[in-house]
Enzyme design. Structure first.
Site, PDB file in Angstrom:
ATOM      1  CB  SER A 191      36.104  35.974  43.205  1.00  0.00           C
ATOM      2  OG  SER A 191      36.749  37.052  42.567  1.00  0.00           O
ATOM      3  CG  HIS A 219      32.651  34.148  45.122  1.00  0.00           C
ATOM      4  ND1 HIS A 219      32.683  32.853  44.671  1.00  0.00           N
ATOM      5  CD2 HIS A 219      33.147  34.909  44.117  1.00  0.00           C
ATOM      6  CE1 HIS A 219      33.195  32.827  43.447  1.00  0.00           C
ATOM      7  NE2 HIS A 219      33.481  34.060  43.092  1.00  0.00           N
ATOM      8  CE  LYS A 250      30.661  33.677  40.844  1.00  0.00           C
ATOM      9  NZ  LYS A 250      31.041  35.084  40.829  1.00  0.00           N
TER      10      LYS A 250
HETATM   11  C1  LIG Z   1      31.217  35.951  39.628  1.00  0.00           C
HETATM   12  C2  LIG Z   1      31.266  37.352  40.095  1.00  0.00           C
HETATM   13  C3  LIG Z   1      30.522  38.332  39.461  1.00  0.00           C
HETATM   14  C4  LIG Z   1      29.773  38.060  38.185  1.00  0.00           C
HETATM   15  O1  LIG Z   1      28.590  37.389  38.401  1.00  0.00           O
HETATM   16  P1  LIG Z   1      27.829  36.719  37.159  1.00  0.00           P
HETATM   17  O2  LIG Z   1      26.463  36.514  37.634  1.00  0.00           O
HETATM   18  O3  LIG Z   1      28.562  35.466  36.820  1.00  0.00           O
HETATM   19  O4  LIG Z   1      27.907  37.711  36.046  1.00  0.00           O
HETATM   20  C5  LIG Z   1      30.519  39.601  40.000  1.00  0.00           C
HETATM   21  N1  LIG Z   1      31.235  39.890  41.112  1.00  0.00           N
HETATM   22  C6  LIG Z   1      31.996  38.973  41.725  1.00  0.00           C
HETATM   23  C7  LIG Z   1      32.752  39.342  42.951  1.00  0.00           C
HETATM   24  C8  LIG Z   1      32.039  37.671  41.239  1.00  0.00           C
HETATM   25  O5  LIG Z   1      32.800  36.766  41.841  1.00  0.00           O
END
Ligand SMILES: *Cc1c(COP(=O)(O)O)cnc(C)c1O
Length: 402
Positions: A191, A219, A250
């Protein structure tokens, strides 16, 4: 006189001291406020800016079709389930989304959680449940995997970022050889840097040593692979990765997470995973939104095309302007600065000029790797991106970054 911020509680005096310490270390966070929908050009803190900061990859967070699906679900099913999944919080929309996501991920089954964060915690904690198990994790994995590992009962080993040789050494260690279960966990797309895990090599070595793989595609889902199916699809590894985690927060534009896996493992998680058992299910409108996004993704390739065209354009222009944009091969483009004061100053100057890009420092990224992280979406126009690059060029020069 009551000291502001204490409500007069002597017992909480430490909080003010902690905040002061964070400020001194440049780690105090005060988020800017989004006053419009999450859009490529948003109103933030009263100002209209090109928004290069959200994870709204497909620009569907404010899409009319998706909103309509959410509104219809509210009309039909209300605003909340008012129960955990295992009591009476499993609604027909949750079941439908689980079935469609399993198919999307070429898995037998999938199980929804309230977020990507809780998905990682749920799986790590449930599967790594004794001291005879071993959790093996990439050093740059997301915080929710780190916290999942902390809640697991198993020991854990960390391998150097994407270093399959190091991973192999760990799998060959006596501790790994005698482990009851071995789970290797990696982000699909990392990320902070936007690089992609070498999942093909990881899967190969894991299966040679009897370990199973959990990939966190937060992502990657809705971003890479055929029709946005994620890193497993990107590497042609369908049917070869035991557990695919993803987020619905996302590209999928709403909120939630899931694990796509075998039917047996889904059944097991559905009976023991603590966030599934002890925290209420997603509102039906959220599940309906995600179903609508999935429909769009599977029927209209133009969103992914625009996302990747924008990604290529922005990276190219930023490189031409002289910025170090790291190793990213995804829509995440870090702009490396190497100093938090400078990163913050650049972000503030850009904001004045009408561009929002978030500065990131320790502990989110290692010391010396301070940066602005940008993410383009399918919704940005070429004009938005040209405007942003022009402002980056102007402010970057002013501050001596380029
Ligand atoms: C954003 C993210 C999460 C968390 O996801 P949410 O649905 O916002 O809790 C988990 N793992 C990675 C790699 C992320 O980038």
């Amino acid at each position: 006189m009551l000291k502001e911020g204490t409500m007069g509680f002597e017992t909480l005096k430490f909080a003010g001291e902690e905040v002061a310490a964070l400020k001194k270390e440049n780690r105090f966070l005060r988020p800017r406020v989004l006053e419009s929908a999450q859009e490529p050009v948003s109103v933030i803190d009263g100002k209209k800016v090109v928004n290069l900061t959200s994870n709204n990859y497909l620009a569907l967070a404010n899409d009319p079709k998706v909103k309509k699906a959410a509104i219809e679900a509210i009309e039909k099913y209300g605003v909340g389930s008012a129960a955990v999944r295992t009591i009476i919080g499993t609604m027909s929309l949750h079941k439908e989304l689980e079935e469609k996501f399993a198919a999307f991920k070429h898995a037998e089954a999938s199980i929804l959680f309230q977020s990507g964060f809780t998905s990682n915690v749920a799986v790590c904690q449930s599967l790594m449940s004794t001291d005879q198990d071993l959790l093996i994790s990439d050093e740059l994995n997301h915080a929710s995997i780190i916290d999942g590992a902390r809640l697991a009962r198993s020991p854990r080993k960390i391998y150097r970022h994407k270093d399959v040789k190091h991973l192999t050494e760990i799998l060959e260690s006596p501790e790994a050889r005698k482990a009851r279960r071995k789970m290797v966990v990696t982000d699909g797309v990392f990320s902070m840097d936007g690089d992609v895990a070498n999942l093909d090599e990881i899967v190969d070595v894991c299966h040679r040593y009897g370990a199973f793989v959990m990939v966190d595609d937060a992502h990657a889902s809705g971003v890479i692979g055929k029709e946005g199916r994620g890193t497993v699809s990107h590497f042609g590894l369908d049917g070869k990765v035991e557990i695919q985690i993803g987020t619905l927060s996302k590209a999928f534009a709403a909120v939630g997470g899931y694990a796509a896996t075998t039917r047996d493992l889904r059944d097991y998680l559905g009976s023991v995973a603590r966030p599934f058992l002890f925290s209420s299910s997603q509102p039906p409108s959220v599940a309906a939104s995600c179903l609508a996004v999935l429909d769009i993704l599977l029927s209209d390739p133009s969103y992914l095309k625009r996302l990747w065209d924008n990604t290529a354009f922005f990276k190219e222009e930023m490189k031409k302007a002289g910025f170090d944009t790291g190793e990213s091969v995804t829509p995440i483009t870090p702009v490396m600065i190497g100093d938090m004061d400078k990163a913050k100053a650049l972000s503030a100057r850009l904001f004045d000029e009408g561009v929002f890009a978030l500065p990131l420092g320790f502990p989110t990224v290692p010391k010396g790797k301070e940066r602005l992280r940008t993410i383009v979406t399918a919704g940005h126009t070429v004009k938005d991106l040209e405007f942003a690059v022009e402002k980056f060029r102007k402010c970057g020069k002013e501050l001596g970054v380029i």
